[in-house]
Write an enzyme that holds these catalytic residues in place. Structure first.
Site, PDB file in Angstrom:
ATOM      1  N   SER A 169       3.492  -0.035  -1.223  1.00 17.60           N
ATOM      2  CA  SER A 169       3.375  -0.843  -0.122  1.00 17.60           C
ATOM      3  C   SER A 169       4.606  -1.700   0.343  1.00 17.60           C
ATOM      4  CB  SER A 169       2.022  -1.652   0.031  1.00 17.60           C
ATOM      5  OG  SER A 169       1.879  -2.120   1.289  1.00 17.60           O
TER       6      SER A 169
ATOM      7  N   HIS B 152      -3.710   4.873   0.969  1.00 14.40           N
ATOM      8  CA  HIS B 152      -2.539   3.964   0.662  1.00 14.40           C
ATOM      9  C   HIS B 152      -2.403   3.667  -0.756  1.00 14.40           C
ATOM     10  CE1 HIS B 152       0.417   0.827   1.967  1.00 14.40           C
ATOM     11  NE2 HIS B 152      -0.188  -0.203   1.216  1.00 14.40           N
TER      12      HIS B 152
ATOM     13  N   ASP C  55      -3.434   7.644   4.325  1.00 10.98           N
ATOM     14  CA  ASP C  55      -3.159   6.341   4.755  1.00 10.98           C
ATOM     15  C   ASP C  55      -2.626   6.053   6.442  1.00 10.98           C
ATOM     16  OD1 ASP C  55      -1.948   3.748   4.503  1.00 10.98           O
ATOM     17  OD2 ASP C  55      -0.232   4.321   3.568  1.00 10.98           O
TER      18      ASP C  55
END
Length: 432
Positions: free
Chosen positions: A169, A431, A372
């Site tokens: 991330s 994610h 995601d």
């Protein structure tokens, strides 16, 4: 990040030290460890009154095969403001889970691991004055490079073990700038380390490209209709224009407005996995950054089978084990002050830093979960195509190779590779 196979596939496959004191303004590290030499941890004062905490695990499978040096992975958590020593370690790839039971899928089977609460102010890391919190990714990189210069002395295996920066991330922006900083320091003879590669997992490298991807992605999976899609596209264009004019703080605000709009008109889709249901009504009414943190902690610490919470062990048994954590320091899942301090940098792209790494010959791996939204795969594909690296035209023209995971015979992902750039498409993953 609950499917270990694809991430493990990305890797190109201490004695107990008595405590030393480090008074205010001192740059001497504070280091401790286990009697069997399998773990080391400590603080490095990277700037006066700014202290980074790190934790090293030596793999019990470590080998010294000639020509195949054993790798070390430095894990970089996202947020910005989330704790790698907590989440990455006990919730994702470390040797133990939150119940302090062995994890079968630990990456320690394939590499030595270093977790760091990065940047200062995150987790067990701390500053003695809030004005010392970093305000840019590059300030983070400078601090983390100072940390590595100390760790080369504290962890002798780093001098012979290739170091891989693996990120999740927002941690990808840390990895991009830290990777470039480390590469420069190595080339200048200031750091005796081998940078084996940088791996970017669902990483926030180009906020513009991710923002522009939301509407077409959500339309394609029926989470927005055309009416909402038109308005979301206009809001995304506003973010793009603000980034282009250098109004990064305004762009971050407009991006949050867009996420809130998407939540309202999509039935509060989970932006970390569009197949994983929706936010509950209480979370859905919170600001977008709070919603994101709610989902973050739910993914990483919300398993029904876990009798312990991550905050509980980090402020309890783990703090007691480590012994060197300041008594008045309370570990938090995400430090909002760290996030706020970086507000003017959050929407800045880091594509140029990836280009720099590729130009040095450093291996760069991009891996993205199919489900995601927040750092979507089509957004990642878009920023990769903006690279100026001399191999990019050949890279994008190559066919993908399918990936399989035994014993299943189905395709679990795809990979495209050319020279020192690899891109992994991970099917069925979000994610994390």
């Amino acid at each position: 990040m609950d499917r270990p196979f694809p991430l493990l596939a990305l890797l190109p496959i201490l004695l107990c030290i008595s405590l030393s004191s480090a008074g205010s303004g001192s740059c001497e590290p504070v280091t401790a460890g286990t009697p069997d030499g399998s773990e080391l941890w400590g603080y490095v004062e990277v700037r006066p009154k700014a202290h980074l905490f790190w934790w090293y695990y030596k793999s019990p499978q470590r080998t010294s095969t000639p020509g195949k040096p054993w790798p070390t992975v430095l894990w970089l958590q996202g947020g910005p403001g989330a704790s790698g020593v907590g989440f990455g370690n006990f919730q994702e790839i470390g040797p133990l889970d939150v119940n302090l039971q062995p994890r079968n899928s630990t990456w320690l089977q394939k590499a030595d691991l270093i977790f760091v609460d990065n940047p200062v102010g995150v987790g067990y890391s701390y500053v003695e004055d809030d004005s010392l919190l970093v305000t840019t990714d590059w300030q983070q990189a400078a601090d983390a490079t100072t940390l590595l210069k100390a760790l080369v002395k504290e962890v002798p295996t780093l001098q012979s073990s290739p170091l891989f920066l693996v990120a999740e991330s927002y941690g990808g922006k840390y990895a991009a700038t830290l990777g470039a900083s480390v590469a420069r320091a190595v080339r200048a003879g200031e750091l005796n380390i081998t940078l084996g590669g940088v791996a970017l997992g669902d990483s926030w490298i180009s906020p513009e490209d991710f923002t522009l991807s939301y509407t077409p992605l959500l339309l394609s999976v029926s989470r927005l209709d055309d009416n909402a899609g038109d308005e979301a596209s206009k809001m995304a264009e506003t973010v793009k224009e603000q980034i282009a004019s250098g109004n990064f703080t305004d762009a971050e605000g407009s991006w949050n407005d867009l996420l809130h709009f998407i939540g309202t008109w999509s039935g509060h889709v989970d932006v970390y996995n569009f197949l994983d249901g929706s936010l509950d009504s209480a979370s859905a009414n919170a600001p977008s950054t709070v919603q994101a943190m709610t989902k973050y902690t739910r993914y990483l610490s919300g398993k029904d089978s876990d009798s312990n919470t991550i905050a509980g062990i980090m402020n309890g048994v783990i703090k007691e084990k480590l012994k060197i954590i300041p008594k008045d320091l309370e570990w938090e899942e995400l430090n909002q002050d760290v996030y706020n301090a970086l507000a003017n940098d959050i929407m800045k792209p880091r594509i140029d830093e990836i280009d720099e790494l590729l130009s040095y010959g450093v291996n760069v791996t991009v891996y993205n979960g199919q489900l995601d939204i927040i750092c979507s795969t089509i957004g990642a594909e878009a920023w990769v195509q903006k690279l100026k690296w001399d191999g990019i035209k050949t890279f994008v023209s190559l066919p993908r190779q399918s990936l399989h995971c035994a014993p299943s015979k189905g395709i679990k992902g795809f990979v495209r590779s050319y020279k020192n750039l690899q891109f992994y498409w991970i099917l069925g993953a979000g994610h994390y």
